[in-house]
Design a protein around this motif. Sequence first.
Motif, PDB file in Angstrom:
ATOM      1  N   SER A 165      51.633  29.301  45.835  1.00  0.00           N
ATOM      2  CA  SER A 165      51.274  29.867  44.527  1.00  0.00           C
ATOM      3  C   SER A 165      49.759  29.916  44.338  1.00  0.00           C
ATOM      4  O   SER A 165      49.226  30.880  43.785  1.00  0.00           O
ATOM      5  CB  SER A 165      51.912  29.050  43.408  1.00  0.00           C
ATOM      6  N   THR A 166      49.079  28.889  44.814  1.00  0.00           N
ATOM      7  CA  THR A 166      47.616  28.864  44.698  1.00  0.00           C
ATOM      8  C   THR A 166      46.987  29.938  45.573  1.00  0.00           C
ATOM      9  O   THR A 166      46.049  30.622  45.153  1.00  0.00           O
ATOM     10  CB  THR A 166      47.068  27.471  45.063  1.00  0.00           C
ATOM     11  N   TYR A 167      47.508  30.107  46.776  1.00  0.00           N
ATOM     12  CA  TYR A 167      47.019  31.188  47.637  1.00  0.00           C
ATOM     13  C   TYR A 167      47.271  32.556  46.995  1.00  0.00           C
ATOM     14  O   TYR A 167      46.463  33.469  47.126  1.00  0.00           O
ATOM     15  CB  TYR A 167      47.681  31.133  49.015  1.00  0.00           C
ATOM     16  N   ARG A 168      48.400  32.707  46.304  1.00  0.00           N
ATOM     17  CA  ARG A 168      48.696  33.985  45.638  1.00  0.00           C
ATOM     18  C   ARG A 168      47.682  34.266  44.538  1.00  0.00           C
ATOM     19  O   ARG A 168      47.187  35.388  44.398  1.00  0.00           O
ATOM     20  CB  ARG A 168      50.108  33.974  45.063  1.00  0.00           C
ATOM     21  N   VAL A 169      47.341  33.240  43.765  1.00  0.00           N
ATOM     22  CA  VAL A 169      46.318  33.413  42.724  1.00  0.00           C
ATOM     23  C   VAL A 169      44.979  33.759  43.372  1.00  0.00           C
ATOM     24  O   VAL A 169      44.261  34.661  42.900  1.00  0.00           O
ATOM     25  CB  VAL A 169      46.202  32.142  41.857  1.00  0.00           C
ATOM     26  N   ALA A 170      44.638  33.069  44.449  1.00  0.00           N
ATOM     27  CA  ALA A 170      43.381  33.359  45.156  1.00  0.00           C
ATOM     28  C   ALA A 170      43.380  34.794  45.678  1.00  0.00           C
ATOM     29  O   ALA A 170      42.354  35.489  45.605  1.00  0.00           O
ATOM     30  CB  ALA A 170      43.184  32.373  46.305  1.00  0.00           C
ATOM     31  N   ALA A 171      44.515  35.250  46.180  1.00  0.00           N
ATOM     32  CA  ALA A 171      44.613  36.626  46.682  1.00  0.00           C
ATOM     33  C   ALA A 171      44.394  37.631  45.550  1.00  0.00           C
ATOM     34  O   ALA A 171      43.673  38.627  45.717  1.00  0.00           O
ATOM     35  CB  ALA A 171      45.970  36.859  47.341  1.00  0.00           C
ATOM     36  N   SER A 172      44.996  37.377  44.410  1.00  0.00           N
ATOM     37  CA  SER A 172      44.826  38.278  43.266  1.00  0.00           C
ATOM     38  C   SER A 172      43.374  38.319  42.798  1.00  0.00           C
ATOM     39  O   SER A 172      42.842  39.387  42.499  1.00  0.00           O
ATOM     40  CB  SER A 172      45.737  37.845  42.114  1.00  0.00           C
ATOM     41  N   CYS A 173      42.739  37.149  42.746  1.00  0.00           N
ATOM     42  CA  CYS A 173      41.322  37.093  42.338  1.00  0.00           C
ATOM     43  C   CYS A 173      40.434  37.817  43.351  1.00  0.00           C
ATOM     44  O   CYS A 173      39.557  38.602  42.978  1.00  0.00           O
ATOM     45  CB  CYS A 173      40.860  35.652  42.182  1.00  0.00           C
ATOM     46  N   ALA A 174      40.671  37.558  44.627  1.00  0.00           N
ATOM     47  CA  ALA A 174      39.870  38.212  45.668  1.00  0.00           C
ATOM     48  C   ALA A 174      40.031  39.724  45.595  1.00  0.00           C
ATOM     49  O   ALA A 174      39.054  40.471  45.706  1.00  0.00           O
ATOM     50  CB  ALA A 174      40.277  37.698  47.050  1.00  0.00           C
ATOM     51  N   ASN A 175      41.244  40.177  45.383  1.00  0.00           N
ATOM     52  CA  ASN A 175      41.478  41.616  45.275  1.00  0.00           C
ATOM     53  C   ASN A 175      40.771  42.196  44.055  1.00  0.00           C
ATOM     54  O   ASN A 175      40.214  43.288  44.112  1.00  0.00           O
ATOM     55  CB  ASN A 175      42.971  41.903  45.221  1.00  0.00           C
ATOM     56  N   GLY A 176      40.789  41.441  42.972  1.00  0.00           N
ATOM     57  CA  GLY A 176      40.097  41.896  41.768  1.00  0.00           C
ATOM     58  C   GLY A 176      38.602  42.061  41.969  1.00  0.00           C
ATOM     59  O   GLY A 176      37.965  42.895  41.329  1.00  0.00           O
ATOM     60  N   PHE A 177      38.036  41.276  42.884  1.00  0.00           N
ATOM     61  CA  PHE A 177      36.617  41.389  43.203  1.00  0.00           C
ATOM     62  C   PHE A 177      36.358  42.328  44.377  1.00  0.00           C
ATOM     63  O   PHE A 177      35.254  42.381  44.900  1.00  0.00           O
ATOM     64  CB  PHE A 177      36.020  40.014  43.498  1.00  0.00           C
ATOM     65  N   GLY A 178      37.398  43.028  44.827  1.00  0.00           N
ATOM     66  CA  GLY A 178      37.228  44.000  45.903  1.00  0.00           C
ATOM     67  C   GLY A 178      37.205  43.402  47.297  1.00  0.00           C
ATOM     68  O   GLY A 178      36.825  44.065  48.250  1.00  0.00           O
TER      69      GLY A 178
END
Length: 113
Positions: A33-46
Amino acid sequence: MSSLASKVLMEGQVRYDSATGGEREQLALVLASTYRVAASCANGFGQRDLALSALTSAKLLAKEADDPVVMALLESTLSWIHERVVRWSADGRPSADRMRLHVGPGGHHLMWE
């Protein structure tokens, strides 16, 4: 958010590596779940490569925990990453009006927004 996620991932991975049984499965779900949040944040920053790397780690952990709900959430996140990176025009090609030149310390590159 990133400093909290990094702490959870570092400390969680150490505990996960030494855990067994039910504790290991629970830690796998927390880490996934933490990796999923990190993935979403990273994607949001391009940062698509970072997002995909985080999702790969999340999927490995979710598979070990054998949780179909988390696996579905990860697939949904993967779809969102792909959808956000490239939005297609009606004729099946990326829309040129969404192309942007990004210049930074690592060089310059074209991205679809």
